[in-house]
Every structure is written in C-alpha cells, then in structure tokens.
Scaffold this active site. Structure first.
Site, PDB file in Angstrom:
ATOM      1  N   CYS A 170       1.168  -1.169  -0.215  1.00 41.22           N
ATOM      2  CA  CYS A 170      -0.426   0.172   0.235  1.00 41.22           C
ATOM      3  C   CYS A 170       0.933   1.268   0.230  1.00 41.22           C
ATOM      4  O   CYS A 170       2.468   1.030  -0.271  1.00 41.22           O
ATOM      5  CB  CYS A 170      -1.082  -0.150   1.014  1.00 41.22           C
ATOM      6  SG  CYS A 170      -2.627  -1.112   1.218  1.00 41.22           S
ATOM      7  N   ASP A 171       0.173   1.946  -0.238  1.00 37.79           N
ATOM      8  CA  ASP A 171       0.817   3.598  -0.947  1.00 37.79           C
ATOM      9  C   ASP A 171       2.101   3.950  -0.112  1.00 37.79           C
ATOM     10  O   ASP A 171       2.993   4.768  -1.097  1.00 37.79           O
ATOM     11  CB  ASP A 171      -0.186   4.790  -0.181  1.00 37.79           C
ATOM     12  CG  ASP A 171      -2.110   4.615  -0.856  1.00 37.79           C
ATOM     13  OD1 ASP A 171      -1.837   3.288  -1.233  1.00 37.79           O
ATOM     14  OD2 ASP A 171      -2.586   5.690  -0.722  1.00 37.79           O
ATOM     15  N   GLU A 191      -4.273  13.468   2.099  1.00 38.28           N
ATOM     16  CA  GLU A 191      -5.391  13.479   0.686  1.00 38.28           C
ATOM     17  C   GLU A 191      -6.536  13.892   1.236  1.00 38.28           C
ATOM     18  O   GLU A 191      -7.234  13.738   2.528  1.00 38.28           O
ATOM     19  CB  GLU A 191      -5.056  11.521   0.733  1.00 38.28           C
ATOM     20  CG  GLU A 191      -3.463  11.217  -0.054  1.00 38.28           C
ATOM     21  CD  GLU A 191      -3.652  10.155  -0.831  1.00 38.28           C
ATOM     22  OE1 GLU A 191      -3.088   9.655  -1.420  1.00 38.28           O
ATOM     23  OE2 GLU A 191      -5.148   9.467  -0.027  1.00 38.28           O
ATOM     24  N   SER A 239      -5.524  11.823  -3.321  1.00 34.01           N
ATOM     25  CA  SER A 239      -5.463  10.478  -3.458  1.00 34.01           C
ATOM     26  C   SER A 239      -4.902  10.331  -4.833  1.00 34.01           C
ATOM     27  O   SER A 239      -5.882  11.112  -5.893  1.00 34.01           O
ATOM     28  CB  SER A 239      -6.940   9.698  -3.269  1.00 34.01           C
ATOM     29  OG  SER A 239      -7.031   8.189  -3.646  1.00 34.01           O
TER      30      SER A 239
END
Length: 552
Positions: free
Chosen positions: A120-121, A441, A467
């Site tokens: 993930c991010d 975000e 995002s």
C-alpha cells in the site's frame, strides 16, 4: 564476503552465534546468505491481510535458492481508513519511518539481501527508499490488486462506489440501503484497491524501474501467480547476493525516466511525483519537477484505468500487465537491467498484448499526453501537480472565485452543507508537509464533489495532496506551501483564480504589488500538532516539490 559475516564469523562472535542459534538456525544455515523478509503483514490493511501466505512462498524460494530466510515486521497505514480524520496526518510521515526501520534492522542484523513485501501507498516507497539507502541486493514483492466488487452484476471499486457514493447519497441519487450495499460489496477481499490509485501505481513503478520481477505489479492478490512470483523472488534474491547486484547498479537516472514514462502512459497517481523524487534522493539522483512534465508531454496515455477510466487493475493484468505496457512503450524506453536478470527490452520483447483497448497502441492513445502535468505561476512558483488525464477537456481551462478554507475539515463541512456552487475554486491550505502536518490527501472532499455532480463545475487547489482516486481540475502539491508563507497563504475569498492546464499555468489574478502587500502582512499560524513524531516531522520536512523528504 557476506555482510552477515559481521555477526557470525570469528572467535569474538560466540555470543552473536549463540543468539542466532537460539532462533532455530542450524550450523549449516549459518554458512548461507542471510535474507531478510521485510513484511508489512497486518490485520489492519486489506492489501496486507494475505501476506502470511506470501511470506511462506518467499521463504520457500529463499531456501530453494540456498539462503536462510528471516521475517521481520514493518508497520503500515491504510490511507482509505485514515482518510478524513487525524489519521491522515500520519500517512505520508510513515513513509520516512518505514525507510528508517528497514534500514535499522537490515544494518543491525547485517543482512545480506532483502525481500521487501509491501503493497500500500506509503509502505512501498518507504521500503524502496531504504533499499537505495542500504544499497544491498533487494527485490520488491507487492501483495497485488484486489478483485473488483459486485452488486447486481455491476463491478464495483472502492473510490467510485464508497467515497463518491457519499456525495451521491447526499444529493439524493441513492438510498441508504443502496449505500450500505455498496459499502459491503465494493471491497470483496484482500489486495490493493482496484484502480490506479497510489498503491497499484507504485507497484507498477517498482516493476518498471527494475526492482520487481516481471508480472509482479498486476498479478491479483488472490491468485496462485502471486504466490509463484513471491517464490521466484525469494529464489532470485540469493543469486543477486552472490552477484552483488544492488539497487545502485539498477537505479540509474535512466531507470527513473523509465518509471516516470510508464507512470505517465498508465495515468497513475500524482503521489508518485512525491515518492519517485524521494526514492531518487536516496539513490543520489535529482528528479526536478520539470522532468515529469517533459516526459508526460512526450508519452501518450494508453490505458484507461480507474479512477478516471473504465478498466480495473484485473483488466490490465489479463491484458498482459506491465510487461505488455513495456512492449508498447519499448521505442521510448531505455534498455536497462532488472532484478530478474533480464533487461527491459528482453521483458518487453517476450510480452504479449491481449487487449488493444486496455493497452492501446501509441498512435491511438486515450490522450496525446501522459497522466500528470506540472503547473507554474504566481500561486506556485516552485510548482504544482495535476492528474490531467482525470480532467475533462472543457475544464482544463477554468476561472473561478476562491472559497478559502484553512483545513480539510472546514472544506468538507461546506461541501456537505451544499455551500459550494458551480464556478467556485475551492482553496484548501495549511495542509502541506509542514502545515498539515503530513500533507493529507483530499479524497473525501474531491469524492464528495464528484458524487454531487460538481466535478466539471468547480476546481480545487491545495498545498496538500490528492488520492490516486481524484478526478476533475484538482491541483495539489502547491509549493511553497501556506505554512511557509507561500502565495497560497495570500488568497482571499472572492479572488479570481485562473487554471490553464494546457499552458501549465496557475495564477491568482491580483497585482504583484497586492500579492507582496498581503504576504508581508502574513503571520505563521501556530502548529496544528505540537508534540510527538508529527511535530518533529513538521520541523524537518521539506516542500512537496522536493519530495517532502526529511532533512536532519
């Protein structure tokens, strides 16, 4: 000489060897390369809940290759769960913590090589930053994309069918029962969210840049192919250790150019500008913002994937994945080595493109230019970023009246109260790396705007970030940020803001004299968070145009 010999060779290392034996290592294993598996397994993130299975596959591969495997834990944050509250302050700063933790553990235990099990991010770029900093043989293994959801035979995705559904519900387009059905079915199981949001974009970049095995970016989380890639990565890392094939021998300036090229062709997340810049910094390479724009202007957008498009990551996988994208882009790519032992051209040449719409030819793109544009102007002298492939042609030029908010919460309250009207330019400031802190975000505001049918009627600018799921004329990463006295701090309600994505301009329509007067009168606000790690982060972090890296 193996790095691990620092802890297992010599008379003076009797104590170290005793402790290593206490972990269950045998005498014969002591002679093998020590391979660390930096695992971000957690029950908290759907993209990571299945990683125990992948750890096992990697371990099998390491032992088959002649190494000894050691799993250690690295934490992670789910941006979707952290969104819209205090938790989002933690997301980007966690990238630096992850890089530091991998570095510390690999150094303290003198590991010979690393498998970076991530998804993930901020976890993927954090681990890649550590690999560059350590410069020991490393392979990225991502957890893979999530399957699409289903409701009434319609495919669902996280952002469109949950975050944007909030706005649709608020606008009266769907009922409460329909909203609840979407939230229960949009995310059917493990994996990274189904479109080219930041997690999957970074996975694609890890493969395009040469740090992941071919096919590693798009193989689905629930697939046996994902397990096979994990196994092959474990086996391969031992060979890389023997050859001393480190990230420093792979991640050249041209490798970063390849990664940017693939990102632009796919139309990935704007967050990759922050992350690639930060990773390059650890590799001793400078990536100016203008390089992203230069490559974007010369790279057709050839894949129409969510959130701005109609296809899912599973479609990209079945169309041929990143190897097929490399095949399409081959004339524009540099032929460089990868962790697989095959060059970029070799991978591209052996790939197959199984769908001409999901991965279009260069002469028939969805857009002539790539996914990201870099803007300049009196509002962003150090630059700003927009995902231009998610902006309709009619709103690539936009002039509107400013509605100014000093936090995401203020803006979200106004949006949900229907105080935002067509022609408004929403300004959300003091959300940059220092001011946020953590450069939150703005998915909740942008998704609500889309859900309420305002995506092509209003604009949003911020010194925060967006995002990968953002759509419409949303300009982020405005530098310098408001907390540093950047021009965005001078905007007043009712000011006219002009956006021209085609000409790469972002302007506040006031005179230079008036701008200077306002900035002279500006006073820095008190920090939003004054204690703990986030306060330290705010003191040390640099601006968005340099990757929001920490300088000690």
């Amino acid at each position: 000489m193996l790095r691990s010999e620092r802890v297992k060779k010599g008379l003076e290392k009797v104590g170290s060897r005793a402790l290593i034996y206490a972990t269950g290592v045998s005498r014969s294993e002591l002679e093998k390369p020590f391979i660390g598996i930096a695992s971000s397994f957690t029950d908290l993130i759907p993209g990571h809940t299945h990683m125990r299975m992948l750890e096992r596959s990697i371990e099998h591969g390491v032992y088959a290759g002649g190494g000894a495997a050691f799993v250690f834990g690295i934490p992670g944050i789910c941006d979707g769960i952290a969104m819209g509250h205090l938790g989002m302050h933690c997301s980007l700063p966690s990238r630096e913590l992850i890089a530091d933790m991998v570095e510390m553990i690999a150094t303290a235990h003198a590991l010979d090589g690393l498998i970076l099990l991530t998804n993930c991010d901020k976890i993927t770029p954090g681990m890649m930053m550590a690999a560059c900093r350590l410069d020991i043989p490393s392979i990225v293994v991502t957890g893979g994309p999530m399957l699409s959801g289903r409701s009434k035979m319609k495919r669902l995705s996280l952002v469109k069918d949950t975050f944007e559904a909030v706005g649709r519900y608020r606008a009266g387009e769907i009922t409460r029962d329909e909203l609840e059905e979407l939230e229960c079915n949009a995310c059917p199981g493990p994996g990274a969210c189904q479109g080219l949001y930041t997690a999957n974009t970074m996975s694609c970049i890890s493969e395009a840049i040469g740090l992941a095995m071919p096919g590693g970016a798009t193989a689905l989380a629930v697939s046996a192919k994902r397990e096979r890639i994990a196994y092959e990565s474990g086996e391969r890392i031992v060979e890389l250790v023997k050859k001393n094939m480190t990230p420093g021998r792979i991640l050249s300036q041209k490798a970063f150019e390849n990664a940017i090229r693939v990102d632009m062709a796919l139309g990935g997340s704007t967050n990759t500008v922050l992350h690639l810049t930060a990773i390059a910094n650890e590799a001793g390479i400078k990536l100016p913002l203008n390089l992203f724009d230069k490559i974007s202007r010369d790279t057709p957008h050839i894949s129409d994937i969510l959130p701005s498009g109609k296809y899912f990551m599973e479609d990209l996988e079945f169309a041929g994945g990143i190897p097929a994208v490399l095949k399409r882009l081959k004339p524009k790519l540099h032929n460089l080595p990868t962790v697989s032992g095959r060059t970029i051209y070799e991978i591209a040449s052996s790939a197959r493109i199984d769908d001409e719409e999901i991965i279009r030819p260069l002469n028939r793109p969805y857009h002539k230019e790539g996914g990201i544009a870099v803007l300049r102007g009196n509002l962003c002298p150090d630059g700003a970023v927009v995902k231009q492939t998610a902006v309709q042609e009619k709103t690539k030029r936009f002039t509107g009246k400013a509605k100014v908010f000093n936090s995401e919460e203020e803006a979200m309250k106004a949006i949900m109260a229907k105080k935002i009207k067509a022609g408004d330019c929403i300004v959300i400031r003091y959300e940059g790396p220092k001011g946020g802190p953590g450069m939150r975000e703005m998915l909740s505001p942008t998704a609500a705007i889309v859900g309420m049918g305002l995506a092509d009627k209003v604009a949003l600018i911020t010194d925060g970030r967006f995002s990968g799921g953002t759509q419409g004329p949303c300009i982020g990463h405005i530098s310098p940020e408001a907390a540093e006295g950047g021009p965005i701090a001078a905007i007043k309600n009712g000011d006219i803001i002009e956006i021209d994505i085609i000409k790469r301009r972002l302007e506040l329509k006031i005179s230079r004299t008036e701008m200077d007067r306002r900035l002279r009168a500006w006073r820095a606000p008190k920090p939003k968070i004054a204690t703990g790690y986030l306060a330290r982060y705010a003191r040390l972090v640099t601006s968005a145009n340099t990757g929001a890296i920490m300088k000690g």
